[in-house]
Design a protein around this motif. Structure first.
Motif, short mmCIF file in Angstrom:
data_model
loop_
_atom_site.label_atom_id
_atom_site.label_comp_id
_atom_site.label_asym_id
_atom_site.label_seq_id
_atom_site.Cartn_x
_atom_site.Cartn_y
_atom_site.Cartn_z
N MET A 183 52.22 45.98 37.38
CA MET A 183 52.76 47.06 38.21
C MET A 183 51.86 48.29 38.20
O MET A 183 51.64 48.92 39.23
CB MET A 183 54.16 47.41 37.69
CG MET A 183 54.96 48.31 38.60
SD MET A 183 55.27 47.58 40.20
CE MET A 183 56.19 48.88 40.97
N TRP A 184 51.34 48.63 37.02
CA TRP A 184 50.48 49.80 36.91
C TRP A 184 49.21 49.64 37.76
O TRP A 184 48.86 50.51 38.54
CB TRP A 184 50.10 50.02 35.44
CG TRP A 184 51.12 50.75 34.66
CD1 TRP A 184 52.42 50.38 34.46
CD2 TRP A 184 50.96 51.99 33.98
NE1 TRP A 184 53.06 51.30 33.70
CE2 TRP A 184 52.20 52.30 33.38
CE3 TRP A 184 49.89 52.86 33.80
CZ2 TRP A 184 52.40 53.44 32.62
CZ3 TRP A 184 50.08 54.00 33.03
CH2 TRP A 184 51.33 54.28 32.46
N ALA A 185 48.57 48.48 37.59
CA ALA A 185 47.33 48.23 38.34
C ALA A 185 47.61 48.28 39.84
O ALA A 185 46.80 48.77 40.62
CB ALA A 185 46.74 46.89 37.95
N LEU A 186 48.81 47.77 40.24
CA LEU A 186 49.14 47.76 41.65
C LEU A 186 49.29 49.16 42.23
O LEU A 186 48.90 49.42 43.37
CB LEU A 186 50.46 47.00 41.87
CG LEU A 186 50.28 45.52 42.15
CD1 LEU A 186 51.63 44.85 42.21
CD2 LEU A 186 49.55 45.31 43.47
N GLN A 187 49.87 50.07 41.44
CA GLN A 187 49.96 51.46 41.89
C GLN A 187 48.56 51.99 42.18
O GLN A 187 48.32 52.67 43.18
CB GLN A 187 50.62 52.34 40.80
CG GLN A 187 52.07 52.01 40.51
CD GLN A 187 53.05 52.72 41.43
OE1 GLN A 187 52.65 53.27 42.46
NE2 GLN A 187 54.32 52.70 41.10
N GLY A 188 47.62 51.64 41.27
CA GLY A 188 46.24 52.07 41.45
C GLY A 188 45.60 51.46 42.68
O GLY A 188 44.93 52.15 43.46
N ILE A 189 45.86 50.16 42.89
CA ILE A 189 45.26 49.47 44.04
C ILE A 189 45.78 50.08 45.34
O ILE A 189 45.02 50.36 46.27
CB ILE A 189 45.57 47.96 43.98
CG1 ILE A 189 44.85 47.33 42.79
CG2 ILE A 189 45.14 47.28 45.26
CD1 ILE A 189 45.20 45.88 42.56
N GLU A 190 47.10 50.29 45.40
CA GLU A 190 47.69 50.86 46.61
C GLU A 190 47.12 52.26 46.87
O GLU A 190 46.88 52.64 48.02
CB GLU A 190 49.21 50.89 46.46
CG GLU A 190 49.96 50.89 47.78
CD GLU A 190 50.56 52.24 48.08
OE1 GLU A 190 50.60 53.07 47.18
OE2 GLU A 190 50.97 52.46 49.23
N PHE A 191 46.88 53.01 45.78
CA PHE A 191 46.30 54.34 45.90
C PHE A 191 44.91 54.28 46.50
O PHE A 191 44.58 55.02 47.43
CB PHE A 191 46.29 55.02 44.52
CG PHE A 191 45.69 56.38 44.50
CD1 PHE A 191 44.45 56.61 43.93
CD2 PHE A 191 46.36 57.46 45.05
CE1 PHE A 191 43.89 57.87 43.90
CE2 PHE A 191 45.82 58.72 45.03
CZ PHE A 191 44.58 58.93 44.46
#
Lengths: 271, 106
Positions: A183-191
């Protein structure tokens, strides 16, 4: 003397009291001497003097990776007289991951990210001026080819106003690839995707195929072309360029630090 | 793999950025020590194209880009966008007026 907040929306003047009813102050004085890291139950925590750092929603600030904690601590330590929150991109990303203010679950984040593919920058081509069309072809085609090969999908590009026609199988491939991130990495990817305005450039960056500087250059290709043609305006162009680079670099680093594995240690111990 | 150049160059530039960000006691800062330790740990490797080494180098280059861009962005902000609004006295002074000291316009 404290001034009443101005009626029109605008930036608060520096040096005046920055308190407004509907927005947090952009800057406040540095109120701590030392920044240190400690390891707690949930992960690594940041200490400002003896106080533990909290998120905007008052949760305890914990990160899963020590390297990330060190980088966040460095952000806090490099603030001089005032704390400039708008320069602390890693802290902001961690706060977003911890608070999840948009309250999206994993699938919603993934769908938002893949939706960008329909309007991906590198797939949207102009027909004129011919020099720009040529530049787009030379610079963007290789990235698309790389993505198509790497993920075994069809993407293509388009000069139509509707954009490229992305097959559903392509979208599903990216959905299942992104599902492998936490989930954390996904927040970064979406950013990163929202900053670069391109899913393909973001994946290219996260897969370490291109550097941050190159990704930002490709994202701003038309701007760079216009700058070459008409001249550079430092207070606008360079300002935006530096900000985009900073945010993209922060997002990329965040993704990598949040999805690290410890295979490195195993290799060293074998020797 | 992205075209990154020599790892030593990236390391030197990164340490320089950390020094600028930290100030006097940069050598004791956790970031400085962590970066040096990470680079030392990855120096000795049996493979020529060690994947972990490349990953570390990419991470270092990304962090370097972050520090550099934040510094440059802040400098540009200070130079061009940092001055805020003028006070009412200054605004009046622009056209040669002075603000009244007493209510009633005196």
């Amino acid at each position: 003397l404290p001034r009443p907040p101005p009626a029109a929306a605008g930036s608060c003047s520096v040096g005046q009291c920055g308190h407004r009813a509907y927005a947090p102050p952009a800057e406040r004085k540095r109120f701590y001497q030392n920044v240190s890291i400690s390891q707690g139950e949930g992960g690594f925590e940041i200490n400002l003097d003896h106080r533990k750092l909290k998120t905007p929603q008052a949760k305890l600030f914990t990160v899963p990776s020590e390297a990330l904690a060190i980088a966040v601590a460095t952000e806090w330590d490099s603030q001089k007289d005032t704390i400039k929150f708008y320069t602390m991109h890693l802290t902001t990303l961690c706060n977003t991951a911890l608070d999840n203010p948009t309250q999206r679950n994993k699938m919603q984040l993934i769908r938002a990210a893949v939706k960008f593919l329909e309007t991906d920058t590198v797939c949207y081509r102009v027909e004129e001026p011919p020099a720009l069309a040529e530049l787009q072809k030379n610079e963007w085609d290789p990235v698309i080819t790389w993505a198509e090969k790497r993920y075994n999908v069809t993407i293509g590009s388009s000069t139509s106003i509707l954009g490229p026609n992305i097959p559903a199988s392509t979208k599903e491939t990216f959905v299942s690839h992104l599902a492998s991130y936490n989930m954390w990495a996904l927040q970064g990817i979406e950013f990163v995707i929202t900053q670069l305005k391109s899913l393909i450039l973001s994946m290219s960056l996260i897969d370490r195929h291109i550097t941050v500087e190159k990704a930002v250059l490709l994202s701003r290709l038309e701007e760079e072309y216009q700058i070459q043609r008409w001249g550079n305006v430092e207070w606008a162009h360079d300002y935006d360029l530096c900000e985009l680079r900073a945010r993209t670099a922060a997002g990329t680093l965040f993704v990598h630090l949040c999805s690290e594995s410890s295979t490195v240690k195993h290799k060293l111990l074998q020797d | 793999m992205a075209a990154l150049g020599a790892p030593l160059r990236t390391l030197r530039a990164l340490l320089r950025e950390l020094r600028q960000a930290a100030g006097r006691s940069y050598r004791d800062s956790p970031a400085y020590r962590h970066v040096l330790a990470a680079f030392r740990a990855h120096r000795v490797t049996t493979e020529k194209l060690c994947r972990a080494q490349q990953e570390l180098h990419f991470q270092a280059a990304t962090y370097l880009c972050l520090l550099r861009s934040v510094r440059e962005h802040e400098a540009l902000h200070r130079e061009y966008h940092g001055r805020g609004e003028r006070s009412p006295q200054e605004v009046a002074g622009l056209v040669g007026f002075r603000l009244p000291q007493q209510p009633g316009g005196k």
